[in-house]
Design an enzyme around this catalytic site. Structure first.
Site, mmCIF file in Angstrom:
data_model
loop_
_atom_site.group_PDB
_atom_site.id
_atom_site.type_symbol
_atom_site.label_atom_id
_atom_site.label_comp_id
_atom_site.label_asym_id
_atom_site.label_seq_id
_atom_site.Cartn_x
_atom_site.Cartn_y
_atom_site.Cartn_z
ATOM 1 N N TYR A 119 0.586 -1.247 -0.057
ATOM 2 C CA TYR A 119 -0.024 -0.172 -0.509
ATOM 3 C C TYR A 119 0.593 0.845 -0.223
ATOM 4 O O TYR A 119 0.872 2.228 -0.372
ATOM 5 C CB TYR A 119 -0.954 0.143 1.433
ATOM 6 C CG TYR A 119 -1.776 1.349 1.305
ATOM 7 C CD1 TYR A 119 -2.662 1.232 0.276
ATOM 8 C CD2 TYR A 119 -1.408 1.870 1.996
ATOM 9 C CE1 TYR A 119 -3.668 2.341 0.095
ATOM 10 C CE2 TYR A 119 -1.932 3.483 2.373
ATOM 11 C CZ TYR A 119 -3.672 3.318 1.238
ATOM 12 O OH TYR A 119 -4.248 4.783 1.230
ATOM 13 N N ARG A 142 3.770 -4.291 -10.626
ATOM 14 C CA ARG A 142 5.746 -5.315 -11.277
ATOM 15 C C ARG A 142 5.624 -5.107 -12.438
ATOM 16 O O ARG A 142 7.211 -4.988 -12.637
ATOM 17 C CB ARG A 142 5.695 -6.704 -10.556
ATOM 18 C CG ARG A 142 5.306 -7.045 -9.435
ATOM 19 C CD ARG A 142 5.417 -9.068 -9.355
ATOM 20 N NE ARG A 142 4.844 -9.000 -7.777
ATOM 21 C CZ ARG A 142 5.469 -9.708 -7.012
ATOM 22 N NH1 ARG A 142 6.742 -10.492 -7.084
ATOM 23 N NH2 ARG A 142 4.944 -10.874 -6.402
ATOM 24 N N PHE A 202 5.074 3.195 9.316
ATOM 25 C CA PHE A 202 4.238 4.469 8.817
ATOM 26 C C PHE A 202 3.295 4.550 9.916
ATOM 27 O O PHE A 202 2.297 4.100 8.913
ATOM 28 C CB PHE A 202 4.226 3.388 7.577
ATOM 29 C CG PHE A 202 5.632 3.685 6.521
ATOM 30 C CD1 PHE A 202 6.100 5.088 6.228
ATOM 31 C CD2 PHE A 202 6.353 2.613 6.350
ATOM 32 C CE1 PHE A 202 7.165 4.465 5.547
ATOM 33 C CE2 PHE A 202 7.205 2.571 5.835
ATOM 34 C CZ PHE A 202 7.558 3.686 4.978
ATOM 35 N N LYS A 244 6.216 -2.359 16.799
ATOM 36 C CA LYS A 244 6.915 -1.708 16.167
ATOM 37 C C LYS A 244 8.569 -1.253 17.223
ATOM 38 O O LYS A 244 9.671 -1.161 16.643
ATOM 39 C CB LYS A 244 6.021 -1.255 15.881
ATOM 40 C CG LYS A 244 4.775 -0.877 14.298
ATOM 41 C CD LYS A 244 4.862 0.621 13.960
ATOM 42 C CE LYS A 244 4.077 -0.057 12.515
ATOM 43 N NZ LYS A 244 3.545 0.605 11.880
ATOM 44 N N CYS A 247 -1.290 9.607 10.181
ATOM 45 C CA CYS A 247 -2.158 8.929 9.205
ATOM 46 C C CYS A 247 -2.022 9.106 7.464
ATOM 47 O O CYS A 247 -1.200 10.113 6.609
ATOM 48 C CB CYS A 247 -3.518 9.662 9.374
ATOM 49 S SG CYS A 247 -4.211 9.668 10.664
ATOM 50 N N PRO A 249 -8.431 -1.643 15.177
ATOM 51 C CA PRO A 249 -8.802 -0.535 14.356
ATOM 52 C C PRO A 249 -9.997 0.424 15.087
ATOM 53 O O PRO A 249 -9.759 1.495 15.050
ATOM 54 C CB PRO A 249 -10.291 -0.757 13.520
ATOM 55 C CG PRO A 249 -9.815 -2.301 12.572
ATOM 56 C CD PRO A 249 -9.074 -3.180 14.170
#
Length: 320
Positions: A18, A53, A117, A137, A158, A263
């Site tokens: 993403y 790709r 990220f 992380k 974000c 979430p």
């Protein structure tokens, strides 16, 4: 006359993902010889991934197909580059320990940017499901430091196209928009293409070596109410704001099974507590827009203009 330094050679893990694809495109655009380490394509590889790709190969990006447990293959790839950027998705975050081991074995990497990220995880304490998410992380950060690898940790906050879809559902015909908490907390929404460009810049910047860089440009700071009002201006529509109280999100974080509880915990952290703006960027850290004042950002206003006609492809892919 002094010769110009050769552009850094960059290897990206998760470069077809993403955010990884934006980093890969930016790397090529800035003139860096670029490689992507990706899983081998197979019958289950999605057409979007295969098309990506093909696009990358046409721009000169070398794709190295392999798994993360192929230590020697990764070491061989690392010996051909200078900078390593990981954009692996959350389920693969712990696998970055394998990348760290390979970087140590290769012995030549000048900078490592792990997959970070999101928020500045060393400075916030969210609800337990999100806290557990962030702790994975943090372990990668601490392992990178312990290994003595030159690093840049990025707090990109974000990803704007993704969260605009989450918050506004811009192609939903209904005139209702959910508001989390009171809608007043400020968040930081950075367009994915800008995140890609900034990441390539900081990965090559001596100022960012062994530092945390926060992506917090003032034009990207916005509350839910401000975002909805701006969308109403753009569309000429009036939306009913349906409020989800903080206690409802807390309860959901406690009762939903994992990973569904993550979430709602993220929404609570960002849009109720305002964690992205809850700390000062101190003297030990850097802020990306002040490092590169010449770079033109895609403002939230401009991004909403794009959504008026057609959502950015990554956001459509993420939400179907």
């Amino acid at each position: 006359m002094a010769r110009e330094a050769e552009p850094s050679r960059i290897l990206i893990f998760g470069g077809t993902g993403y955010i990884g694809k934006h980093i890969a495109r930016a790397s090529v655009a800035f003139g860096h010889p670029t490689c992507i380490y990706a899983r081998p394509a197979g019958p289950r590889t999605k057409p979007l991934n295969l098309n990506l790709r093909r696009e990358f190969r046409s721009t000169g990006i070398r794709i190295i197909e392999g798994e993360l447990d192929e230590h020697e293959k990764i070491v061989t790839a690392l010996k051909q580059v200078d900078i390593v950027i990981s954009a692996l998705a959350y389920p693969q975050v712990p696998d970055q320990l394998k990348i760290i081991d390979a970087i140590v074995a290769a012995g030549n990497i000048k900078r490592f940017v792990p997959s970070d990220f999101g928020c500045e995880e060393d400075k916030i304490t969210p609800l337990p499901p999100f806290e557990e998410f962030l702790e994975k992380k943090r372990k990668i950060r601490r392992a990178t430091e312990a290994a003595g690898i030159p690093f840049t940790f990025v707090a990109t906050n974000c990803l704007a196209a993704y969260f605009i879809n989450v918050l506004l559902h811009p192609h939903n015909p209904h005139d209702e928009i959910v508001v989390y908490g009171d809608g007043e907390a400020n968040a930081v929404l950075n367009y994915e293409e800008d995140v890609g460009k900034y990441t390539i810049k900081v990965a090559n910047d001596p100022r960012a070596c062994n530092r945390v860089v926060s992506y917090r440009p003032k034009p990207s700071i916005i509350s839910q109410h401000q975002l909805i009002s701006l969308w109403e201006e753009k569309t000429g529509r009036s939306f009913k704001r349906v409020y989800v109280p903080e206690e409802d999100l807390v309860k959901l974080s406690q009762t939903l099974p994992p990973p569904e509880n993550i979430p709602v915990s993220i929404l609570h952290s960002i849009f109720v507590k305002g964690d992205l703006m809850s700390y000062e960027i101190d003297d030990d850290d850097l802020e990306v827009s002040t490092m590169y004042p010449e770079m033109q950002l895609t403002t939230i206003d401009q991004l909403l203009n794009i959504f008026l006609t057609d959502p950015p492809e990554p956001a459509r892919a993420a939400f179907g």
